[in-house]
Design a protein around this motif. Structure first.
Motif, PDB file in Angstrom:
ATOM      1  N   VAL A  14      91.879  28.615  -1.352  1.00 37.93           N
ATOM      2  CA  VAL A  14      91.383  29.570  -2.352  1.00 37.93           C
ATOM      3  C   VAL A  14      89.861  29.623  -2.294  1.00 37.93           C
ATOM      4  O   VAL A  14      89.261  30.705  -2.317  1.00 37.93           O
ATOM      5  CB  VAL A  14      91.851  29.179  -3.775  1.00 37.93           C
ATOM      6  CG1 VAL A  14      91.205  30.076  -4.819  1.00 37.93           C
ATOM      7  CG2 VAL A  14      93.363  29.226  -3.883  1.00 37.93           C
ATOM      8  N   GLY A  15      89.241  28.457  -2.202  1.00 40.36           N
ATOM      9  CA  GLY A  15      87.782  28.390  -2.142  1.00 40.36           C
ATOM     10  C   GLY A  15      87.210  29.170  -0.978  1.00 40.36           C
ATOM     11  O   GLY A  15      86.243  29.926  -1.140  1.00 40.36           O
ATOM     12  N   TRP A  16      87.820  29.024   0.198  1.00 36.74           N
ATOM     13  CA  TRP A  16      87.241  29.755   1.324  1.00 36.74           C
ATOM     14  C   TRP A  16      87.607  31.227   1.298  1.00 36.74           C
ATOM     15  O   TRP A  16      86.813  32.073   1.721  1.00 36.74           O
ATOM     16  CB  TRP A  16      87.509  29.096   2.665  1.00 36.74           C
ATOM     17  CG  TRP A  16      88.880  29.076   3.254  1.00 36.74           C
ATOM     18  CD1 TRP A  16      89.722  28.012   3.302  1.00 36.74           C
ATOM     19  CD2 TRP A  16      89.543  30.142   3.958  1.00 36.74           C
ATOM     20  NE1 TRP A  16      90.866  28.351   3.968  1.00 36.74           N
ATOM     21  CE2 TRP A  16      90.784  29.653   4.393  1.00 36.74           C
ATOM     22  CE3 TRP A  16      89.201  31.449   4.265  1.00 36.74           C
ATOM     23  CZ2 TRP A  16      91.689  30.422   5.103  1.00 36.74           C
ATOM     24  CZ3 TRP A  16      90.100  32.231   4.973  1.00 36.74           C
ATOM     25  CH2 TRP A  16      91.326  31.711   5.378  1.00 36.74           C
ATOM     26  N   ALA A  17      88.765  31.561   0.759  1.00 34.87           N
ATOM     27  CA  ALA A  17      89.122  32.977   0.680  1.00 34.87           C
ATOM     28  C   ALA A  17      88.176  33.721  -0.270  1.00 34.87           C
ATOM     29  O   ALA A  17      87.675  34.802   0.049  1.00 34.87           O
ATOM     30  CB  ALA A  17      90.568  33.134   0.215  1.00 34.87           C
ATOM     31  N   THR A  23      79.951  35.661   1.102  1.00 34.08           N
ATOM     32  CA  THR A  23      79.134  35.502   2.309  1.00 34.08           C
ATOM     33  C   THR A  23      78.466  36.811   2.729  1.00 34.08           C
ATOM     34  O   THR A  23      77.545  36.788   3.537  1.00 34.08           O
ATOM     35  CB  THR A  23      79.969  34.996   3.508  1.00 34.08           C
ATOM     36  OG1 THR A  23      80.885  36.007   3.908  1.00 34.08           O
ATOM     37  CG2 THR A  23      80.667  33.687   3.196  1.00 34.08           C
ATOM     38  N   ALA A  24      78.959  37.939   2.204  1.00 30.25           N
ATOM     39  CA  ALA A  24      78.435  39.265   2.578  1.00 30.25           C
ATOM     40  C   ALA A  24      78.465  39.438   4.098  1.00 30.25           C
ATOM     41  O   ALA A  24      77.459  39.738   4.730  1.00 30.25           O
ATOM     42  CB  ALA A  24      77.042  39.490   2.000  1.00 30.25           C
ATOM     43  N   TRP A  30      74.049  29.957   2.365  1.00 31.88           N
ATOM     44  CA  TRP A  30      74.736  28.947   1.565  1.00 31.88           C
ATOM     45  C   TRP A  30      76.193  29.305   1.291  1.00 31.88           C
ATOM     46  O   TRP A  30      77.061  28.424   1.430  1.00 31.88           O
ATOM     47  CB  TRP A  30      73.956  28.629   0.295  1.00 31.88           C
ATOM     48  CG  TRP A  30      72.646  27.964   0.639  1.00 31.88           C
ATOM     49  CD1 TRP A  30      71.389  28.491   0.472  1.00 31.88           C
ATOM     50  CD2 TRP A  30      72.459  26.701   1.279  1.00 31.88           C
ATOM     51  NE1 TRP A  30      70.450  27.621   0.956  1.00 31.88           N
ATOM     52  CE2 TRP A  30      71.075  26.505   1.459  1.00 31.88           C
ATOM     53  CE3 TRP A  30      73.329  25.709   1.729  1.00 31.88           C
ATOM     54  CZ2 TRP A  30      70.539  25.364   2.044  1.00 31.88           C
ATOM     55  CZ3 TRP A  30      72.808  24.566   2.317  1.00 31.88           C
ATOM     56  CH2 TRP A  30      71.426  24.402   2.475  1.00 31.88           C
ATOM     57  N   PRO A  31      76.494  30.541   0.936  1.00 29.73           N
ATOM     58  CA  PRO A  31      77.923  30.876   0.791  1.00 29.73           C
ATOM     59  C   PRO A  31      78.694  30.723   2.104  1.00 29.73           C
ATOM     60  O   PRO A  31      79.846  30.295   2.104  1.00 29.73           O
ATOM     61  CB  PRO A  31      77.906  32.330   0.317  1.00 29.73           C
ATOM     62  CG  PRO A  31      76.587  32.491  -0.363  1.00 29.73           C
ATOM     63  CD  PRO A  31      75.646  31.627   0.437  1.00 29.73           C
ATOM     64  N   THR A  32      78.042  31.033   3.217  1.00 29.39           N
ATOM     65  CA  THR A  32      78.698  30.890   4.518  1.00 29.39           C
ATOM     66  C   THR A  32      78.979  29.423   4.818  1.00 29.39           C
ATOM     67  O   THR A  32      80.084  29.067   5.264  1.00 29.39           O
ATOM     68  CB  THR A  32      77.840  31.518   5.633  1.00 29.39           C
ATOM     69  OG1 THR A  32      77.719  32.931   5.384  1.00 29.39           O
ATOM     70  CG2 THR A  32      78.454  31.288   7.006  1.00 29.39           C
ATOM     71  N   LEU A  33      78.014  28.553   4.566  1.00 24.70           N
ATOM     72  CA  LEU A  33      78.215  27.126   4.817  1.00 24.70           C
ATOM     73  C   LEU A  33      79.295  26.548   3.896  1.00 24.70           C
ATOM     74  O   LEU A  33      80.126  25.748   4.338  1.00 24.70           O
ATOM     75  CB  LEU A  33      76.898  26.360   4.643  1.00 24.70           C
ATOM     76  CG  LEU A  33      75.816  26.648   5.686  1.00 24.70           C
ATOM     77  CD1 LEU A  33      74.537  25.894   5.339  1.00 24.70           C
ATOM     78  CD2 LEU A  33      76.298  26.297   7.087  1.00 24.70           C
ATOM     79  N   GLY A  34      79.283  26.951   2.634  1.00 27.93           N
ATOM     80  CA  GLY A  34      80.317  26.492   1.704  1.00 27.93           C
ATOM     81  C   GLY A  34      81.700  26.971   2.106  1.00 27.93           C
ATOM     82  O   GLY A  34      82.681  26.213   2.030  1.00 27.93           O
TER      83      GLY A  34
END
Length: 106
Positions: A14-17, A23-24, A30-34
């Protein structure tokens, strides 16, 4: 314990979806790394759960938890529609997850 690990793997799914949205198109660091970290953790936990659960059950439950959680967070965080057809569909996925749990020894 395998079931707890499997549900945790689904929560990281769920977190990565949801993270993909933030991530835009992988243009925000940071969103991409997370998101990438959540992907790795999710797959790692799925692999651990599969040591003692059947592959079909583990994968289906992992996807189901991810799908249900992503729909719910899409509704809550992103303003996606919560119409009766969508909610019924989510309920059917939950019924399938519960059915797989009840039908699988471990």
């Amino acid at each position: 314990m395998a079931w707890v690990i499997l549900v945790l793997a689904g929560l990281f799914e769920v977190g990565w979806a949801i993270g993909l949205k933030y991530t835009a198109g992988f243009t925000r660091l940071w969103p991409t790394l997370g998101t990438a970290a959540a992907m790795v953790i999710s797959l790692w936990l799925l692999g651990i759960a599969m040591k003692s659960l059947p592959v079909g059950t583990a994968y289906s439950v992992w996807v189901g938890v991810g799908a249900v959680g992503t729909v719910i967070l899409g509704i809550v965080l992103l303003g996606e529609p919560a119409n009766p057809a969508r909610l019924l569909s989510v309920a059917l996925i939950i019924a399938g997850i519960v059915g797989l749990k009840l039908a699988t020894p471990a």
